[in-house]
Design a protein around this motif. Structure first.
Motif, PDB file in Angstrom:
ATOM      1  N   VAL A 413     114.535 -21.557 135.810  1.00 35.61           N
ATOM      2  CA  VAL A 413     115.215 -21.113 134.587  1.00 35.61           C
ATOM      3  C   VAL A 413     114.209 -20.545 133.591  1.00 35.61           C
ATOM      4  O   VAL A 413     114.453 -19.511 132.941  1.00 35.61           O
ATOM      5  N   ILE A 414     113.054 -21.194 133.471  1.00 38.19           N
ATOM      6  CA  ILE A 414     112.022 -20.719 132.546  1.00 38.19           C
ATOM      7  C   ILE A 414     111.530 -19.336 132.945  1.00 38.19           C
ATOM      8  O   ILE A 414     111.368 -18.443 132.102  1.00 38.19           O
ATOM      9  N   VAL A 415     111.289 -19.118 134.230  1.00 35.03           N
ATOM     10  CA  VAL A 415     110.835 -17.810 134.711  1.00 35.03           C
ATOM     11  C   VAL A 415     111.898 -16.741 134.439  1.00 35.03           C
ATOM     12  O   VAL A 415     111.578 -15.612 134.033  1.00 35.03           O
ATOM     13  N   LEU A 416     113.162 -17.078 134.611  1.00 36.36           N
ATOM     14  CA  LEU A 416     114.252 -16.132 134.350  1.00 36.36           C
ATOM     15  C   LEU A 416     114.271 -15.698 132.896  1.00 36.36           C
ATOM     16  O   LEU A 416     114.381 -14.498 132.578  1.00 36.36           O
ATOM     17  N   VAL A 417     114.169 -16.653 131.984  1.00 35.16           N
ATOM     18  CA  VAL A 417     114.170 -16.315 130.551  1.00 35.16           C
ATOM     19  C   VAL A 417     112.959 -15.450 130.220  1.00 35.16           C
ATOM     20  O   VAL A 417     113.039 -14.507 129.417  1.00 35.16           O
ATOM     21  N   GLY A 418     111.810 -15.749 130.849  1.00 34.23           N
ATOM     22  CA  GLY A 418     110.624 -14.928 130.618  1.00 34.23           C
ATOM     23  C   GLY A 418     110.827 -13.491 131.053  1.00 34.23           C
ATOM     24  O   GLY A 418     110.360 -12.550 130.396  1.00 34.23           O
ATOM     25  N   ALA A 419     111.516 -13.294 132.176  1.00 34.07           N
ATOM     26  CA  ALA A 419     111.790 -11.935 132.647  1.00 34.07           C
ATOM     27  C   ALA A 419     112.650 -11.173 131.648  1.00 34.07           C
ATOM     28  O   ALA A 419     112.459  -9.965 131.417  1.00 34.07           O
ATOM     29  N   LEU A 420     113.609 -11.845 131.027  1.00 35.80           N
ATOM     30  CA  LEU A 420     114.474 -11.204 130.044  1.00 35.80           C
ATOM     31  C   LEU A 420     113.699 -10.804 128.782  1.00 35.80           C
ATOM     32  O   LEU A 420     114.084  -9.864 128.097  1.00 35.80           O
ATOM     33  N   ALA A 421     112.606 -11.517 128.504  1.00 34.58           N
ATOM     34  CA  ALA A 421     111.836 -11.234 127.287  1.00 34.58           C
ATOM     35  C   ALA A 421     111.101  -9.900 127.349  1.00 34.58           C
ATOM     36  O   ALA A 421     110.616  -9.407 126.318  1.00 34.58           O
TER      37      ALA A 421
END
Length: 429
Positions: A413-421
């Protein structure tokens, strides 16, 4: 003078400063590009050996009952030192004036300190001693990393930075992997292993500096030192530099997700897959080697493709997606095979991400990179801080009823949010 005129004058001054720096930094050669790989190999070979194998083995001998908590604390201290030291060393190297250039002296200091810390670790027999000398090692390594990273904007044109970044990335992957393999083989002789890595770090750094000398920086202008201005420069407002802020956040989250799992690879093998210490020492190298082909292929392929296509973000999204998929594998297969497949996929994802991430960072630096050492040091805090937080986060998640399964989900989940950033970064494709 109007506000617009003042801003224009400041911009011209910054542009003049950038031209001055680029004229005094020796243009990159093919030899330098190759040595970026070798130097990164040396740095991350030491890091991979110490963090992934040598210290976990040492703690398993010194304090087996509390090894996970001990390791989490030491890893946090190690990363905290990295976080604080990188921007400071970068800023000091920006201001360094010597006939060897701005970066070389700091790399020599870093290699000397790191080598001494490794030798001290070889003779450590308490958790406190291991923690103290690990912190010294972190300071030494990061006194090397910050100036090495600044070599990209110092000596490479933007159109060549993807390839140069790929070489650093390949060296990083190869070093971390092969370093952990060699350390696993030598784990029965911890003292010898530490000394061997100490000698390799010092010798390879000396060769890098001798064979890739920069121009003298003695004639480069230098603003008068002011403690207030020096301290104040470490705050870069996200409102004034929004893309710098988004890139910082994206890397922070990507590294946090990756590190929260990779930091505990050794204990994944022992406490999750159920391997003995001997089996884990033999297998940790296999897990690392499994990641190597994908890492190297991804970092080289995407680095050069990014230069050719003039695009960065798409490769970072691809890397994030592959990493998230890889984190699902050990949930389905909590075995050595599952962890190995995860390593292969996260390795490819990390390689694809990093090759473009480093270049993207150099393209969003304030004032065109006139204070590249300091600014890249600040951005590298987006590696240091999550690396410091990751062990505590992982230990906390593992300690819940969800255990290691929860860790894989949280990391994804953390990696996913980072990709959106990365989406709000508009100046770079």
């Amino acid at each position: 003078m109007t506000e617009d005129a003042a801003a224009h004058q400041t911009g011209l001054a910054a542009a003049d400063r950038i031209i001055e720096i680029r004229s005094i930094a020796r243009p990159a050669t093919r030899r330098l590009t190759v040595w970026l790989l070798i130097q990164a190999f040396a740095l991350y070979g030491v890091y991979g050996a110490v963090a992934a194998v040598l210290i976990p083995n040492q703690l398993s001998i010194i304090d087996p009952a509390n090894k996970i908590n001990d390791f989490a604390i030491i890893a946090t201290v190690f990363a905290a030192v990295a976080t604080l030291s990188q921007p400071l060393i970068g800023a000091f190297s920006d201001r360094t004036r010597s006939r060897f250039g701005r970066r070389a002296l700091w790399m020599l200091v870093g290699a000397s300190l790191g080598s001494a810390a490794l030798r001290a670790l070889s003779a450590s027999h308490s958790v406190v001693a291991v923690g103290l000398f690990a912190a010294a090692l972190s300071l030494g390594i990061n006194s090397l990393i910050s100036p090495l990273t600044a070599t990209l904007p110092d000596r490479y044109a933007v159109r060549r930075r993807g390839g140069a970044s790929a070489m650093i990335g390949a060296g990083t992957m190869l070093g971390a992997t092969i370093g952990s393999v060699i350390a696993g083989i030598m784990a029965a002789q911890l003292g010898v292993a530490y000394v061997a890595f100490a000698v390799a770090l010092l010798v390879l750094t000396l060769l890098f500096l001798v064979l890739n000398r920069d121009y003298s920086s003695k004639d480069l202008s230098l603003e008068r030192f002011s403690a207030r201005v020096f301290i104040g420069q470490f705050w870069l407002s996200p409102r004034k530099h929004p893309e710098f802020g988004w890139v910082f956040l994206a890397r922070f989250l990507f590294v946090l997700g990756f590190s929260s799992v990779s930091t505990f690879t050794y204990f994944l093998l022992t406490d999750y897959a159920g391997l003995s210490l001997a089996q884990a020492n033999a297998s940790v190298g296999v897990v690392g080697l499994a990641a190597l082909p994908g890492m190297v292929i991804a970092v080289l392929l995407t680095g050069f493709l990014a230069d050719r296509m003039g695009r960065r973000k798409i490769f970072m999204w691809i890397g994030s997606g592959v990493m998230i998929a890889g984190l699902v594998v050990p949930i389905v297969s909590p075995t050595l095979l599952g962890i190995t497949v995860m390593s292969m996929m996260t390795g490819f994802g990390y390689g694809a991400y990093q090759a473009s991430d480093v270049v993207l960072m150099t393209q969003v630096l304030p004032n065109g990179g006139s204070a590249a050492g300091k600014d890249l040091g600040i951005l590298n805090m987006a590696t240091g801080i999550p690396t410091a937080v990751a062990p505590a986060l992982a230990a906390a998640v593992i300690g819940t009823v969800f255990g290691f399964h929860g860790l894989f989900v949280v990391a994804g989940v953390i990696v996913l949010v980072g990709a959106l950033a990365i989406i709000p970064v508009k100046s770079v494709r």
